[in-house]
Structure formats: structure tokens, C-alpha cells
Motif scaffolding. Structure first.
Motif, mmCIF file in Angstrom:
data_model
loop_
_atom_site.group_PDB
_atom_site.id
_atom_site.type_symbol
_atom_site.label_atom_id
_atom_site.label_comp_id
_atom_site.label_asym_id
_atom_site.label_seq_id
_atom_site.Cartn_x
_atom_site.Cartn_y
_atom_site.Cartn_z
ATOM 1 N N GLY A 105 44.463 35.652 44.598
ATOM 2 C CA GLY A 105 44.821 34.584 45.522
ATOM 3 C C GLY A 105 43.570 34.079 46.203
ATOM 4 O O GLY A 105 42.488 34.620 45.999
ATOM 5 N N CYS A 106 43.716 33.035 47.005
ATOM 6 C CA CYS A 106 42.551 32.430 47.643
ATOM 7 C C CYS A 106 42.956 31.827 48.977
ATOM 8 O O CYS A 106 43.967 31.143 49.072
ATOM 9 N N LEU A 107 42.135 32.064 49.998
ATOM 10 C CA LEU A 107 42.431 31.506 51.327
ATOM 11 C C LEU A 107 42.425 29.980 51.312
ATOM 12 O O LEU A 107 43.056 29.341 52.140
ATOM 13 N N GLN A 147 32.901 37.941 41.714
ATOM 14 C CA GLN A 147 32.997 36.826 40.769
ATOM 15 C C GLN A 147 33.747 35.647 41.389
ATOM 16 O O GLN A 147 33.377 34.485 41.196
ATOM 17 N N HIS A 148 34.797 35.943 42.151
ATOM 18 C CA HIS A 148 35.576 34.901 42.815
ATOM 19 C C HIS A 148 34.705 34.130 43.822
ATOM 20 O O HIS A 148 34.725 32.904 43.862
ATOM 21 N N GLU A 149 33.928 34.878 44.618
ATOM 22 C CA GLU A 149 33.101 34.221 45.649
ATOM 23 C C GLU A 149 31.959 33.424 45.012
ATOM 24 O O GLU A 149 31.643 32.323 45.472
ATOM 25 N N ASP A 151 32.020 32.042 42.144
ATOM 26 C CA ASP A 151 32.688 30.832 41.651
ATOM 27 C C ASP A 151 32.770 29.767 42.744
ATOM 28 O O ASP A 151 32.473 28.602 42.504
ATOM 29 N N HIS A 152 33.170 30.185 43.944
ATOM 30 C CA HIS A 152 33.272 29.233 45.061
ATOM 31 C C HIS A 152 31.943 28.509 45.272
ATOM 32 O O HIS A 152 31.924 27.320 45.588
ATOM 33 N N LEU A 153 30.844 29.232 45.126
ATOM 34 C CA LEU A 153 29.529 28.642 45.387
ATOM 35 C C LEU A 153 29.144 27.638 44.303
ATOM 36 O O LEU A 153 28.214 26.864 44.452
ATOM 37 N N ALA A 185 43.635 38.024 49.846
ATOM 38 C CA ALA A 185 43.139 36.683 49.567
ATOM 39 C C ALA A 185 41.633 36.603 49.790
ATOM 40 O O ALA A 185 41.092 37.269 50.668
ATOM 41 N N VAL A 186 40.984 35.803 48.979
ATOM 42 C CA VAL A 186 39.528 35.690 49.053
ATOM 43 C C VAL A 186 39.125 34.227 49.017
ATOM 44 O O VAL A 186 38.090 33.879 48.663
#
Ligand code: ZN
Length: 186
Positions: A105-107, A147-149, A151-153, A185-186
Motif C-alpha cells: 500500500g502507499c500513503l 524499493q518502494h521509496e 521508486d517514489h524518487l 503503508a509507505v
């Protein structure tokens, strides 16, 4: 110090490739402090700067201390990243192993969770909040969150990595089941 408002799901800042951190001075330190506060308040286990509207290569991660039993059994030791605040600037995945599909999930997209395939182990090189070079070797949840974070960048959201629409699920606000997922959530 303050909690920063989350950028709404449709904010273009979430889709931008972020700028490298070059100045590790007071304004970066303040951003980091406020990102940590915001992550804890949500609550989330990770937060990247674009999620609070700042297009900069910074992310904070804090996994809960408790470990899932099976995770512990698999590895037989303690995850060194659990219960610790990790700050990464200018991170880069330099090596990956394996692949595993898990719900994420994601904030920035609180209405959805989805099944995402990611590497099970990663090596990430980054700089800490003072600019010192660091290297993180992670597996399990920490590897996934990194990996999720990262990706955000790069302007990528987890939904981009969900293979098909039947692997994306809507969370109804009234659904009790959603509570667990929000916590991760991240
Ligand atoms: Zn996210």
C-alpha cells in the motif's frame, strides 16, 4: 517542527524524477525531521520527500520492532533494520536477488492496495542525513520498502508495478480489514 500535509494522489510532484541532495545543511535536516514526524503520525513505515510535495532524493524508513514469526524462522536471526530510523539521501539500488509478490500500500494512494513483485534482497547505496556514504543490505520487508521509496524518487508509484487490474484492490474505509494494511503503508 511540524507535520507536513501529504501531496494528494493526483499531484504531479509524485510523478517527477527528484533532484539530488547536494546541500546537507539545516533546511535538509528540518525537512527530514518533519518527514519523520509525518510518517509516524500517519502512521506509515516509510515516506519519500515527493509525498510531502518536495522533489528531492530523500526518504525515511522506520519498521516496527516486532517481526512476523515466519520471517524470523526463515532467516534465523534478527533484522538489523527493525525498530530503527533509517534516512537515505540519493539512494540507488546496486544489486538485487530473487523476486517475490506481496501486497503493498502507499500513503499517497490510501484507497488501494495491490500485489507487487519485487526483489527479495537488495543492496542499496546512499548517503545518510549528513552526507556520509552508506550501504544497506536488506531483505524481506526492508528490501521491499527500500524499493518502494526509491521508486517514489523516480516518480513511480506501486500501481505502476501491479501487473493487472485484478491484483489491485480498493479499500473501503469502513472495512476493518483495511486497518492492517494502512499500518504498513509507505
Ligand atoms: Zn508510497
Amino acid at each position: 517542527m511540524a507535520i507536513r500535509p501529504l501531496a494528494p494522489t493526483n499531484d504531479p510532484v509524485l510523478r517527477e524524477k527528484t533532484k539530488k541532495v547536494r546541500d546537507f545543511g539545516p533546511s535538509l535536516q528540518e525537512l527530514i525531521e518533519e518527514m519523520v514526524e509525518t510518517m509516524r503520525a500517519e502512521p506509515g513505515v516509510g515516506l519519500a520527500a515527493p509525498q510531502v510535495g518536495v522533489s528531492l532524493q530523500v526518504a525515511v524508513i522506520e519498521l516496527p520492532e516486532e517481526q512476523e514469526e515466519e520471517e524470523q524462522e526463515e532467516r534465523g536471526d534478527k533484522d538489523p533494520y527493525r525498530g530503527k530510523l533509517i534516512v537515505i539521501c540519493n539512494p540507488e539500488v546496486v544489486k538485487t536477488w530473487g523476486a517475490e509478490e506481496q501486497e503493498e500500500g502507499c500513503l499517497s494512494m490510501p484507497q488501494y492496495v495491490g500485489d507487487v513483485t519485487r526483489a527479495t534482497r537488495v543492496v542499496v547505496k546512499a548517503q545518510d542525513r549528513r552526507g556520509k556514504q552508506i550501504r544497506l543490505r536488506a531483505e524481506g520487508l526492508m528490501a521491499r520498502v527500500l524499493q518502494h521509496e526509491i521508486d517514489h524518487l523516480n516518480g513511480t508509484l506501486f500501481v505502476d508495478r501491479v501487473e493487472s487490474l485484478d491484483k489491485l484492490y480498493r479499500i473501503e474505509p469502513s472495512e476493518e480489514d483495511g486497518i492492517d494494511k494502512e499500518e504498513e503503508a509507505v
